[in-house]
Scaffold this active site. Structure first.
Site, PDB file in Angstrom:
ATOM      1  N   ALA A 157      -5.207   0.670   9.766  1.00 52.56           N
ATOM      2  CA  ALA A 157      -5.163   0.784  11.225  1.00 52.56           C
ATOM      3  C   ALA A 157      -6.441   0.286  11.888  1.00 52.56           C
ATOM      4  CB  ALA A 157      -4.886   2.230  11.637  1.00 52.56           C
ATOM      5  N   ASP A 195       0.867  -1.181   0.000  1.00 54.10           N
ATOM      6  CA  ASP A 195       0.000   0.000   0.000  1.00 54.10           C
ATOM      7  C   ASP A 195       0.901   1.227   0.000  1.00 54.10           C
ATOM      8  OD1 ASP A 195      -1.825   2.108   0.653  1.00 54.10           O
ATOM      9  OD2 ASP A 195      -3.153   0.636   1.595  1.00 54.10           O
ATOM     10  N   LEU A 255       0.598   2.813   6.525  1.00 51.57           N
ATOM     11  CA  LEU A 255      -0.333   2.681   7.649  1.00 51.57           C
ATOM     12  C   LEU A 255      -1.275   3.880   7.668  1.00 51.57           C
ATOM     13  CD1 LEU A 255      -1.271   1.092  10.075  1.00 51.57           C
ATOM     14  CD2 LEU A 255       0.524   2.169  11.424  1.00 51.57           C
ATOM     15  N   HIS A 256      -2.518   3.656   7.309  1.00 47.46           N
ATOM     16  CA  HIS A 256      -3.529   4.711   7.267  1.00 47.46           C
ATOM     17  C   HIS A 256      -4.813   4.163   7.869  1.00 47.46           C
ATOM     18  CE1 HIS A 256      -5.436   2.710   3.824  1.00 47.46           C
ATOM     19  NE2 HIS A 256      -4.188   2.471   3.432  1.00 47.46           N
ATOM     20  N   GLY A 257      -5.887   4.914   7.811  1.00 49.23           N
ATOM     21  CA  GLY A 257      -7.138   4.566   8.476  1.00 49.23           C
ATOM     22  C   GLY A 257      -7.656   3.160   8.214  1.00 49.23           C
TER      23      GLY A 257
END
Length: 167
Positions: free
Chosen positions: A20, A11, A15-17
């Site tokens: 997470a 990706d 680390l994103h919404g």
């Protein structure tokens, strides 16, 4: 034993919404390992990523070589890992270095578009290097390589998508 890898995901946003929250609650890791030589050298990005981890899950940013080293180290057998790379090429380097992804395959979440790239899905753009890397993972490493933004989405076989685009 070796490390328990719950999800191996490429990706470009790392680390994103979605990762997470949704992916973490689905695959229940106790460790998020962001594997990127570039991010490992970037103090600001490293800090932002480690702070984005959801409660109860520790995030680390490590280099490709460090991931290859710790994968076989019994001290890390307690890790139930969600592995994130920015590029398909980094995932290839992990596989070539001995990281076994045969149980999980490789999830491609998003690859950002740049001029000259081909869109495979609304979130995945590829250039020739990414195409070659996906083909390696699928054809040579015999891994399931699939597009899936969130767990509720249907998996899409990337080798089929590449063939449909004539790549």
């Amino acid at each position: 034993m070796t490390m328990d890898i719950r999800l191996a995901r490429v990706d470009s946003r790392l680390l994103h919404g979605q990762v997470a929250t949704v992916w973490t609650s689905t695959v229940t890791p106790n460790r998020i390992l962001v594997v990127s030589d570039g991010v490992a050298q970037d103090k600001l990005r490293k800090t932002l990523i480690t702070q984005a981890a959801p409660a109860g899950v520790k995030a680390n940013v490590i280099t490709v070589n460090k991931m290859i080293q710790i994968f076989q180290d019994p001290r890390f057998d307690v890790f139930k890992s969600l592995i994130l790379t920015e590029t398909v090429q980094d995932m290839v380097a992990l596989v070539k270095g001995g990281v076994d992804l045969s149980r999980t395959g490789v999830n491609i979440g998003s690859l950002s578009y740049q001029d000259g790239m081909t869109m495979l899905t609304d979130a995945i753009a590829v250039d020739q290097a990414a195409v070659d890397a996906i083909r390696y993972l699928h054809d040579d490493a015999h891994l399931d390589v699939y597009a899936q933004k969130v767990p509720a989405d249907k998996k899409q076989d990337l080798s089929v998508l590449l063939t449909k685009k004539g790549l």
